[in-house]
Design an enzyme around this catalytic site. Structure first.
Site, PDB file in Angstrom:
ATOM      1  N   PRO A   1      23.021 -13.785  -9.648  1.00  0.00           N
ATOM      2  CA  PRO A   1      24.320 -13.569 -10.291  1.00  0.00           C
ATOM      3  C   PRO A   1      24.296 -12.631 -11.493  1.00  0.00           C
ATOM      4  O   PRO A   1      25.123 -11.721 -11.593  1.00  0.00           O
ATOM      5  CB  PRO A   1      24.753 -14.983 -10.687  1.00  0.00           C
ATOM      6  CG  PRO A   1      24.111 -15.870  -9.667  1.00  0.00           C
ATOM      7  CD  PRO A   1      22.770 -15.240  -9.414  1.00  0.00           C
TER       8      PRO A   1
ATOM      9  N   GLY B   1      31.417 -16.393 -11.204  1.00  0.00           N
ATOM     10  CA  GLY B   1      30.050 -16.217 -10.743  1.00  0.00           C
ATOM     11  C   GLY B   1      29.302 -15.159 -11.509  1.00  0.00           C
ATOM     12  O   GLY B   1      28.782 -15.392 -12.606  1.00  0.00           O
ATOM     13  N   CYS B   2      29.262 -13.963 -10.948  1.00  0.00           N
ATOM     14  CA  CYS B   2      28.419 -12.917 -11.514  1.00  0.00           C
ATOM     15  C   CYS B   2      28.934 -12.369 -12.837  1.00  0.00           C
ATOM     16  O   CYS B   2      28.141 -11.946 -13.679  1.00  0.00           O
ATOM     17  CB  CYS B   2      28.249 -11.796 -10.493  1.00  0.00           C
ATOM     18  SG  CYS B   2      27.371 -12.344  -9.005  1.00  0.00           S
ATOM     19  N   VAL B   3      30.252 -12.370 -13.049  1.00  0.00           N
ATOM     20  CA  VAL B   3      30.781 -11.903 -14.333  1.00  0.00           C
ATOM     21  C   VAL B   3      30.376 -12.859 -15.447  1.00  0.00           C
ATOM     22  O   VAL B   3      29.869 -12.449 -16.494  1.00  0.00           O
ATOM     23  CB  VAL B   3      32.316 -11.755 -14.270  1.00  0.00           C
ATOM     24  CG1 VAL B   3      32.897 -11.535 -15.666  1.00  0.00           C
ATOM     25  CG2 VAL B   3      32.691 -10.599 -13.358  1.00  0.00           C
TER      26      VAL B   3
ATOM     27  N   THR C   1      26.627 -12.715 -16.131  1.00  0.00           N
ATOM     28  CA  THR C   1      26.265 -11.470 -16.808  1.00  0.00           C
ATOM     29  C   THR C   1      26.695 -11.492 -18.265  1.00  0.00           C
ATOM     30  O   THR C   1      25.939 -11.058 -19.150  1.00  0.00           O
ATOM     31  CB  THR C   1      26.897 -10.280 -16.073  1.00  0.00           C
ATOM     32  OG1 THR C   1      26.339 -10.200 -14.750  1.00  0.00           O
ATOM     33  CG2 THR C   1      26.659  -8.981 -16.813  1.00  0.00           C
TER      34      THR C   1
END
Length: 225
Positions: free
Chosen positions: A134, A163-165, A168
């Site tokens: 992610p 998820g990935c946002v 990050t």
């Protein structure tokens, strides 16, 4: 109609109570953005906008906002980083994540769903970060790249918010970069999940800005160059 008004009133009251509770807990701090930003677009993949894909999320408005944000970053001549997810055909490099979310097979080598959405592919002089997990930072050279370019702030758009946002933004903060998530330029398949994650990011991880503020910040960054 009166029932709808009562429901809206209860929801507004709940939001005010929630905000108040977080403020009383001291979860109302703010991070000042720096003077050396970069734009990070997280996984603008065809998978999320192609109705034929099981990961289709109906995030077309966020995609349009990402395009505007990318254009603003290019006008300001700040560094641009775009991430993508790629797995081996057997998913072996995705480890537990691939086993937990089998639909990630749409990002296996050769699948068209992993391609960049039209208009969001990085230019030749912009960085592409390929990842299997992610966070854009996990297992990549992103932190080293940003440090080498003296970046202190990341404007973040992308998919998906929960998820990935979020992963990050969390890692950006943990690496010492101020994460600024641009509200209109991120999206998720469920609006409640989207809103809840933006709430948590704003109170615990970084800043959440409306597009207008982000674009103004980019103009200022461009004038400083």
């Amino acid at each position: 109609m009166s029932g709808l008004r009562r429901q809206a009133g209860r929801e507004e009251s709940r939001e005010e109570s929630q905000e108040g509770d977080y403020e009383r807990a001291g979860l109302d701090g703010h991070l000042a953005p720096g003077t050396s930003p970069a734009l990070l677009l997280v996984d603008p993949a065809r998978a999320y906008v192609d109705p034929e894909c099981p990961l289709y999320a109906g995030v077309e408005p966020a995609v349009e906002a990402m395009k505007a944000l990318l254009a603003g970053a290019r006008r300001a001549r700040i560094p641009v980083v775009v991430t993508r997810v790629r797995f081996r055909p057997d998913g072996g490099d995705g480890g537990v994540f691939f086993r937990k979310v089998p639909t990630l097979r749409v990002f296996a080598e050769g699948s068209p769903y992993g391609d960049f959405i039209a208009g969001l592919a990085p230019a030749e002089d912009e960085l592409t970060v390929t990842k299997q997990y992610p966070s854009a930072f996990f297992g990549t050279s992103l932190a080293a790249y940003l440090t080498a370019h003296r970046i202190d702030t990341l404007l973040i758009g992308g998919l998906s918010t929960s998820g990935c946002v979020r992963a990050t933004a969390l890692d950006a903060m943990q690496h010492g970069f101020v994460p600024v998530v641009v509200e209109e330029a991120v999206g998720d398949r469920d609006p409640d999940v989207h809103a809840a994650n933006l709430f948590d990011i704003r109170h615990k991880i970084g800043e959440v800005w409306p597009m207008e503020r982000a674009m103004g910040y980019l103009v200022g960054a461009g004038e400083r160059l």
